[in-house]
Enzyme design. Structure first.
Site, PDB file in Angstrom:
ATOM      1  N   ASP A  10      53.986  40.054  44.603  1.00 40.86           N
ATOM      2  CA  ASP A  10      53.961  41.537  44.007  1.00 40.86           C
ATOM      3  C   ASP A  10      52.995  42.200  45.205  1.00 40.86           C
ATOM      4  OD1 ASP A  10      53.798  43.962  42.617  1.00 40.86           O
ATOM      5  OD2 ASP A  10      51.842  43.120  41.615  1.00 40.86           O
ATOM      6  N   SER A  11      52.747  43.717  45.051  1.00 40.86           N
ATOM      7  CA  SER A  11      51.838  44.277  46.095  1.00 40.86           C
ATOM      8  C   SER A  11      50.688  43.885  45.540  1.00 40.86           C
ATOM      9  CB  SER A  11      52.172  45.731  45.828  1.00 40.86           C
ATOM     10  OG  SER A  11      51.945  46.108  44.558  1.00 40.86           O
ATOM     11  N   CYS A  73      57.533  42.947  41.658  1.00 40.84           N
ATOM     12  CA  CYS A  73      57.177  44.130  41.954  1.00 40.84           C
ATOM     13  C   CYS A  73      58.457  45.273  41.812  1.00 40.84           C
ATOM     14  CB  CYS A  73      56.668  44.289  43.190  1.00 40.84           C
ATOM     15  SG  CYS A  73      56.076  45.815  44.032  1.00 40.84           S
ATOM     16  N   GLU A 152      44.204  49.540  37.639  1.00 32.96           N
ATOM     17  CA  GLU A 152      43.412  48.806  38.553  1.00 32.96           C
ATOM     18  C   GLU A 152      42.067  48.773  38.051  1.00 32.96           C
ATOM     19  OE1 GLU A 152      44.153  47.086  41.577  1.00 32.96           O
ATOM     20  OE2 GLU A 152      46.128  46.877  40.877  1.00 32.96           O
ATOM     21  N   CYS A 184      57.045  49.723  36.148  1.00 28.26           N
ATOM     22  CA  CYS A 184      55.879  49.268  37.259  1.00 28.26           C
ATOM     23  C   CYS A 184      55.135  48.247  36.580  1.00 28.26           C
ATOM     24  CB  CYS A 184      55.108  50.621  37.422  1.00 28.26           C
ATOM     25  SG  CYS A 184      53.583  50.229  38.397  1.00 28.26           S
TER      26      CYS A 184
HETATM   27  N1  DGL Z   1      53.642  46.554  41.998  1.00 31.40           N
HETATM   28  C1  DGL Z   1      53.719  47.893  42.141  1.00 31.40           C
HETATM   29  C2  DGL Z   1      55.165  48.145  41.167  1.00 31.40           C
HETATM   30  O1  DGL Z   1      55.619  47.609  40.275  1.00 31.40           O
HETATM   31  C3  DGL Z   1      52.749  48.835  41.665  1.00 31.40           C
HETATM   32  C4  DGL Z   1      51.528  48.931  42.364  1.00 31.40           C
HETATM   33  C5  DGL Z   1      51.647  49.490  43.799  1.00 31.40           C
HETATM   34  O2  DGL Z   1      52.006  50.819  43.795  1.00 31.40           O
HETATM   35  O3  DGL Z   1      52.082  48.607  44.806  1.00 31.40           O
HETATM   36  O4  DGL Z   1      55.983  49.301  41.606  1.00 31.40           O
END
Ligand code: DGL
Length: 265
Positions: A10-11, A73, A152, A184
């Site tokens: 994930d990010s 993600c 966050e 998200c």
């Molecule tokens: N993990 C990202 C998503 O599910 C959310 C956080 C980001 O913007 O990196 O879209």
């Protein structure tokens, strides 16, 4: 091969909502989770940048010997999944198809809201996926960029959170949607506030459980399912912060074990 871990990326740490379901549903598997916290957020970056980061993340996981990859993600799935599946030969599963399936199964009147990052909404991945499965669906997409920083920060149910959620979701209030896709990783944590804003008649769809089901199917189909006791997981991040442990524990639903830090820049 079947004893190898499943890679999840994930990010950041939001994808731990998906890791949590994977651990729960796949007790014979172990996992390597990479959260690209140094480069978060992906949601407001260009598609090209998200694609490059995603390729690098898959390579990092491959170096750890994973047998398949889960893109936990939404933004990376929306903008990079088809390219990743073309480039790499191991099975790669994203979170959007499972979310689409869950939404189409949940809706009664075909009016479906989709919320996500700017990148996810811009890509049209959910909108197209839903219309492919249900051509008469009326899909209303909405980017909610302030939700990620709120979560966050651990501001899950504060007056400010309620105000921001009410503001963003006002186009849905009084509308006929009966289903809302939480597109998200961070949004499942806002479920109580979102549900209170929209009322109990709207079904909130979060793709994590459906993704775990899809991973189980792919493992079976490809003869990759783990046979021994698994449920071990190793967390790798590209950055950490003082608030990390608290926020990550909310996503994962348990204390986060020791973390390995790597440099990605
Ligand atoms: N993990 C990202 C998503 O599910 C959310 C956080 C980001 O913007 O990196 O879209």
């Amino acid at each position: 091969m079947s004893d190898k871990p499943i890679g999840v990326f994930d990010s950041g740490i939001g994808g731990m909502t998906v890791l949590r379901e994977l651990i729960e549903h796949l007790p014979h598997e172990s996992f390597v989770y990479f959260g690209d916290t140094a480069r978060l957020p992906y949601g407001n970056k260009s598609a090209e940048t998200v694609q490059r980061f995603s390729r690098e993340n898959v390579r990092l996981l491959l170096d750890r010997g994973v047998k398949m990859v889960v893109v936990a993600c939404n933004t990376a799935t929306a903008e990079a999944l088809p390219g990743l599946q073309r480039e790499f030969s191991l099975p790669i599963v994203g979170v959007i198809d499972p979310g689409v399936r869950a939404a189409v199964a949940a809706t009664r009147n075909g009016h479906i809201g989709v919320i996500g990052t700017a990148g996810t909404i811009r890509s049209g991945a959910y909108q197209n996926g839903i219309r492919e499965k249900r051509p008469d669906a009326h899909v209303i997409p909405l980017a909610c960029p302030l939700f990620v920083p709120l979560v966050e920060e651990g501001w899950i149910d504060t007056p400010v959170t309620r105000l921001v959620v009410e503001n963003y979701l006002s186009p849905f209030v009084g509308h006929t949607i009966d289903t809302l896709v939480l597109g998200c990783t961070h949004y499942p944590l806002l479920k109580p506030v979102i549900q209170a804003t929209l009322g109990n008649d709207v079904v909130l769809v979060d793709s994590a459980i459906e993704t775990a089901r899809e991973v189980a199917v792919v493992l079976d189909e490809q003869g990759l399912a783990g046979k021994n006791g698994g449920s071990r997981f190793h967390i790798i991040l590209s950055d950490t912060s003082p608030a990390f442990e608290d926020v990550a524990a909310r996503f994962l639903g348990r204390r986060v074990p020791d973390v390995e830090l790597v440099s990605v820049l």
